[in-house]
Design a protein around this motif. Sequence first.
Motif, mmCIF file in Angstrom:
data_model
loop_
_atom_site.group_PDB
_atom_site.id
_atom_site.type_symbol
_atom_site.label_atom_id
_atom_site.label_comp_id
_atom_site.label_asym_id
_atom_site.label_seq_id
_atom_site.Cartn_x
_atom_site.Cartn_y
_atom_site.Cartn_z
ATOM 1 N N PRO A 181 0.835 -1.214 0.000
ATOM 2 C CA PRO A 181 0.000 0.000 0.000
ATOM 3 C C PRO A 181 0.865 1.256 0.000
ATOM 4 O O PRO A 181 1.814 1.375 0.781
ATOM 5 C CB PRO A 181 -0.805 -0.133 1.299
ATOM 6 N N GLY A 182 0.575 2.159 -0.920
ATOM 7 C CA GLY A 182 1.339 3.390 -1.048
ATOM 8 C C GLY A 182 2.564 3.273 -1.933
ATOM 9 O O GLY A 182 3.278 4.258 -2.135
ATOM 10 N N GLN A 183 2.805 2.098 -2.478
ATOM 11 C CA GLN A 183 4.025 1.860 -3.253
ATOM 12 C C GLN A 183 3.737 1.844 -4.759
ATOM 13 O O GLN A 183 2.683 1.405 -5.205
ATOM 14 C CB GLN A 183 4.632 0.513 -2.843
ATOM 15 N N VAL A 184 4.700 2.357 -5.530
ATOM 16 C CA VAL A 184 4.682 2.266 -6.987
ATOM 17 C C VAL A 184 5.806 1.331 -7.389
ATOM 18 O O VAL A 184 6.981 1.626 -7.152
ATOM 19 C CB VAL A 184 4.876 3.644 -7.655
ATOM 20 N N LEU A 185 5.472 0.182 -7.973
ATOM 21 C CA LEU A 185 6.461 -0.788 -8.418
ATOM 22 C C LEU A 185 6.552 -0.753 -9.935
ATOM 23 O O LEU A 185 5.527 -0.736 -10.618
ATOM 24 C CB LEU A 185 6.081 -2.209 -7.982
ATOM 25 N N VAL A 186 7.771 -0.777 -10.461
ATOM 26 C CA VAL A 186 7.956 -0.696 -11.907
ATOM 27 C C VAL A 186 8.936 -1.766 -12.374
ATOM 28 O O VAL A 186 9.726 -2.305 -11.594
ATOM 29 C CB VAL A 186 8.463 0.700 -12.334
ATOM 30 N N SER A 187 8.869 -2.029 -13.666
ATOM 31 C CA SER A 187 9.800 -2.973 -14.280
ATOM 32 C C SER A 187 11.167 -2.322 -14.474
ATOM 33 O O SER A 187 11.319 -1.094 -14.390
ATOM 34 C CB SER A 187 9.253 -3.421 -15.631
ATOM 35 N N GLY A 188 12.165 -3.143 -14.773
ATOM 36 C CA GLY A 188 13.504 -2.622 -15.028
ATOM 37 C C GLY A 188 13.544 -1.682 -16.223
ATOM 38 O O GLY A 188 14.310 -0.721 -16.242
ATOM 39 N N ARG A 189 12.735 -1.946 -17.206
ATOM 40 C CA ARG A 189 12.711 -1.098 -18.398
ATOM 41 C C ARG A 189 12.166 0.283 -18.071
ATOM 42 O O ARG A 189 12.671 1.297 -18.574
ATOM 43 C CB ARG A 189 11.851 -1.771 -19.473
ATOM 44 N N VAL A 190 11.154 0.348 -17.212
ATOM 45 C CA VAL A 190 10.620 1.644 -16.795
ATOM 46 C C VAL A 190 11.639 2.385 -15.950
ATOM 47 O O VAL A 190 11.834 3.599 -16.097
ATOM 48 C CB VAL A 190 9.300 1.467 -16.021
ATOM 49 N N ARG A 191 12.305 1.660 -15.087
ATOM 50 C CA ARG A 191 13.343 2.293 -14.253
ATOM 51 C C ARG A 191 14.433 2.914 -15.115
ATOM 52 O O ARG A 191 14.852 4.060 -14.900
ATOM 53 C CB ARG A 191 13.929 1.249 -13.309
ATOM 54 N N ALA A 192 14.884 2.189 -16.148
ATOM 55 C CA ALA A 192 15.939 2.702 -17.029
ATOM 56 C C ALA A 192 15.455 3.939 -17.790
ATOM 57 O O ALA A 192 16.208 4.902 -17.963
ATOM 58 C CB ALA A 192 16.381 1.613 -18.004
ATOM 59 N N LEU A 239 12.073 -5.939 -9.609
ATOM 60 C CA LEU A 239 11.169 -4.803 -9.594
ATOM 61 C C LEU A 239 11.796 -3.668 -8.801
ATOM 62 O O LEU A 239 12.637 -3.882 -7.918
ATOM 63 C CB LEU A 239 9.819 -5.200 -8.982
ATOM 64 N N TRP A 240 11.361 -2.466 -9.122
ATOM 65 C CA TRP A 240 11.921 -1.263 -8.518
ATOM 66 C C TRP A 240 10.811 -0.418 -7.921
ATOM 67 O O TRP A 240 9.756 -0.233 -8.524
ATOM 68 C CB TRP A 240 12.681 -0.454 -9.571
ATOM 69 N N ALA A 241 11.043 0.087 -6.712
ATOM 70 C CA ALA A 241 10.101 0.995 -6.066
ATOM 71 C C ALA A 241 10.485 2.426 -6.394
ATOM 72 O O ALA A 241 11.672 2.777 -6.408
ATOM 73 C CB ALA A 241 10.109 0.787 -4.550
ATOM 74 N N VAL A 242 9.486 3.224 -6.674
ATOM 75 C CA VAL A 242 9.716 4.608 -7.092
ATOM 76 C C VAL A 242 9.813 5.512 -5.878
ATOM 77 O O VAL A 242 8.960 5.478 -4.983
ATOM 78 C CB VAL A 242 8.572 5.093 -8.006
ATOM 79 N N GLY A 243 10.871 6.345 -5.867
ATOM 80 C CA GLY A 243 11.016 7.359 -4.841
ATOM 81 C C GLY A 243 10.523 8.688 -5.358
ATOM 82 O O GLY A 243 9.804 8.759 -6.362
ATOM 83 N N ALA A 244 10.932 9.744 -4.728
ATOM 84 C CA ALA A 244 10.518 11.072 -5.130
ATOM 85 C C ALA A 244 11.333 11.538 -6.337
ATOM 86 O O ALA A 244 12.465 11.088 -6.538
ATOM 87 C CB ALA A 244 10.713 12.064 -3.967
#
Length: 244
Positions: A196-207, A233-238
Motif C-alpha cells: 500500500p502506497g508503493q509504486v512498483l515498476v519494471s527494469g525497463r521503466v526504471r531505465a 522490480l523497482w520501487a519509485v522514490g521522489a
Amino acid sequence: MSAGTRSSERYDGGPGSFLDPALSAALARDHSALDLRTTKAAVVFWDISGYSRIADALQHGGTELLRNIQEFLTTAAQAVQRNHGVVHKFLGDGLIAVFGSSLGGPATAVSQPESELARPALTAAAELRSDFTGIADRWVASSGAPDPGIWRVGLRCGIAMGDVHHGRLDLGPMSSLALLGHPVNLASRCCADAEPGQVLVSGRVRAAGAPAFGFHPAGPPRTLKNISGAQQLWAVGAPDEEVV
C-alpha cells in the motif's frame, strides 16, 4: 464526475463502453484511429488496497461507497489526462491507463523515446499517490464509522512498458477496446505485488525514468505469476532522488 469519466463518453458499436475523451476526439477525426495496432507504450495499473474491507463494512451504504469511488476515479482520470495519457478501463476500485505514442493517432506515428513514455506515466503515478493521501483522510473524516481502522487503505500502482497491442474489437452487438501484451501482464503483476502506497515498476521503466525519478530495488528478483523469468522490480522514490 469529470468529463474524463462521464458515462456518456461512448464509442460506436459499444453501448455502455467507456472511451477516454482523447480517443473519442481522435475517433471523430478519423474512424480508423482505433484500428487494431501494435505500439510502444507505458501501461499503468492502480488498485486500492483494503477497499473490499470498507465495502463489507458499508454493505448497506451504497451511496457512500459510490461517492468515494467517484472521487478517486475522477482524481485518477485527471492525473492521467493531465500527463497526456489515456484511461483504458475502470476496474471497480482501480483503473488501467496507457501512455503511448500512437494511441488514437495514425498507426504510422513515429515512435517516441522510451523516456517520453515512462516519465509521464511516472509523474501521473506520483501525483495520484500524493492526492490519494488527502482522499483517504476525507473518507475517514466523513465515515462516522465506529471503528476507523476499517478505513486503513492504500493505493498500489504498477508500471511496465514495451510493445502493446490495442484497438477496437467488434463483437457483434458489442464492442470492446483491447489492450494486450507482455507489458500489460507485467504492470498488473507489479500492482498486485506492490505494498500500500508503493509504486512498483519494471527494469525497463526504471531505465527510461532515470534520472528524473529515483528508484530502489524492491527486494530480490522475484517470480511473478504467468511472467517468465525472475523479475527485478523497482520501487519509485521522489523525483530528483539519486538513482541506484
